[in-house]
Enzyme design. Structure first.
Site, PDB file in Angstrom:
ATOM      1  N   CYS A 238      76.237  68.736  27.699  1.00 51.39           N
ATOM      2  CA  CYS A 238      77.419  68.771  26.829  1.00 51.39           C
ATOM      3  C   CYS A 238      76.895  67.748  25.573  1.00 51.39           C
ATOM      4  O   CYS A 238      77.195  68.112  24.438  1.00 51.39           O
ATOM      5  CB  CYS A 238      78.738  67.850  27.456  1.00 51.39           C
ATOM      6  SG  CYS A 238      79.264  68.479  29.020  1.00 51.39           S
ATOM      7  N   ASP A 239      75.979  66.750  26.004  1.00 55.23           N
ATOM      8  CA  ASP A 239      75.868  65.838  24.844  1.00 55.23           C
ATOM      9  C   ASP A 239      74.164  65.695  24.361  1.00 55.23           C
ATOM     10  O   ASP A 239      73.929  65.021  23.514  1.00 55.23           O
ATOM     11  CB  ASP A 239      76.212  64.310  25.264  1.00 55.23           C
ATOM     12  CG  ASP A 239      77.645  64.397  25.523  1.00 55.23           C
ATOM     13  OD1 ASP A 239      78.331  65.119  24.897  1.00 55.23           O
ATOM     14  OD2 ASP A 239      78.253  63.858  26.478  1.00 55.23           O
TER      15      ASP A 239
ATOM     16  N   CYS B 133      76.913  63.936  30.953  1.00 50.00           N
ATOM     17  CA  CYS B 133      76.690  65.234  30.942  1.00 50.00           C
ATOM     18  C   CYS B 133      75.638  65.758  29.964  1.00 50.00           C
ATOM     19  O   CYS B 133      75.865  65.795  28.797  1.00 50.00           O
ATOM     20  CB  CYS B 133      77.988  66.415  30.606  1.00 50.00           C
ATOM     21  SG  CYS B 133      77.874  68.041  30.609  1.00 50.00           S
TER      22      CYS B 133
END
Length: 359
Positions: A141-142, A138
């Site tokens: 997300c990261d 992701c």
């Protein structure tokens, strides 16, 4: 185990498909429960901005998820968040029993499964060892963890190209490797990637091992050129994998028709081979998987559930057949040439109506 809770329809999953199904089921005045193991939004929560949702030229994924959730609640859908479904099974009395890992039981005569999919893994050494330590599935997300660093992205579809482009907002350099000699992504997405100076594209290449340090995380990726056979290491601080999704069909306990990849095969009404079980979104065998197509599936599924339940309650001898009626059944072909007008009359058109050829 708690008391069994009864609904007209239970929807499993609250991504774009589940939220749309909840809205339409609520509008149809069906008592609706939506079971979601996390929070509403699904893959929308892993997407920063969307620019392909009609009416929203640019909107944050989480903002769109909230709008969908709020809208569905207005029509009475009950959301059971933090509820992970163990299995859905049809009982001998025709009702579906939905059990959860929280030892709750729900039942309904119809179910719409919108559980989405799980990112596929590469299955190479080091991938699981460094998951969360440089290996990610992701970008939204990261991505911020790799500010000013070098990351490798694996994949060649829309998701891989879009995420590679997104990562350039944080990483100083992105190397996108793909096992084939060309991308599968949409042309407009390919163009953006190929013209981005921060992205280096390496075709005909596969990842074979994730290298790293137990303390600091990923340090590189060993890759292989599938044409020459040459192996070498790309020094990088992160690896993002976008090679597809596996449909989350494990919750369906009964046998159902599916394609070679495991996606559920449905009819035009999103109805599976299990009477009363409907599927919408990424779990369904179809050409493309987008927010808009998932919601279209779910809209159809919810309306089909309403018709299915109405047929059941009226004692219809074939409630499944009553969903579509004669929709999708080819009509007899009108004769062509000089006899066309007479044929049109026999097929219900007036003498003044134009005769349209089948296309």
């Amino acid at each position: 185990m708690s008391e069994t809770r009864t609904y007209d329809v239970v929807i499993i999953g609250a991504g774009p498909a589940g939220l749309a199904a909840a809205l339409y089921a609520g509008r149809a005045m069906l008592r609706t429960a939506v079971l979601e193991r996390g929070v509403p939004g699904g893959e929308l929560l892993n997407t920063e901005y969307l620019d392909d949702v009609p009416g929203f030229p640019k909107i944050l994924g989480r903002d769109l998820a909230k709008k969908y959730h709020d809208h569905a609640q207005e029509f009475g859908a009950e959301f059971k968040l933090g509820t992970a479904v163990r299995q859905v099974k049809k009982r001998s009395d025709g009702m579906f029993e939905i059990s959860t890992y929280e030892d709750e039981v729900y039942e309904a005569p119809a179910v719409i499964v919108t559980a989405g999919g799980t990112p596929l893994k590469l299955g190479i050494p080091g991938e699981l060892e460094y998951a969360g330590k440089g290996v990610s599935y992701c970008a939204v997300c990261d991505g911020a963890f790799f500010k000013g660093q070098h990351v490798v992205v694996v994949g060649g579809g829309d998701a891989a190209c879009e995420e590679a482009e997104y990562l350039t907002r944080h990483a100083a350099k992105v190397t996108l490797i793909h096992r084939r000699d060309k991308f599968r992504a949409a042309p407009v997405i390919q163009k953006r990637v190929l013209e981005n100076p921060q992205i280096r594209v390496v075709f005909n290449t596969v990842a074979e091992e994730v290298l790293g340090d137990p303390l600091t995380g990923v340090t590189g990726v060993r890759v292989r050129d599938v044409v020459s056979g040459e192996t070498y290491v790309i020094d990088a601080n992160g690896l993002f994998v976008f090679i597809g999704f596996k449909p989350n069909t494990g919750v369906i306990a009964d046998h159902y028709e599916h394609d070679a990849a495991g996606y559920v095969i449905t009819d035009l009404a999103m109805h599976s081979s299990i009477p009363g079980l409907f599927v919408a979104g990424d779990m369904r065998a179809q050409l493309t998987r987008q927010v808009t197509t998932a919601q279209g599936d779910a809209t159809t599924a919810a309306i089909a559930v309403y018709r299915y339940l109405a047929a059941l309650r009226s004692g219809h001898p074939d409630p499944v057949g009553a969903i579509l009626g004669d929709i999708g059944i080819p009509r007899p072909r009108a004769p062509e040439g000089a006899a066309a007008r007479g044929g049109a009359e026999r097929h219900g058109q007036t003498n003044d109506a134009p005769v349209l050829a089948d296309r």
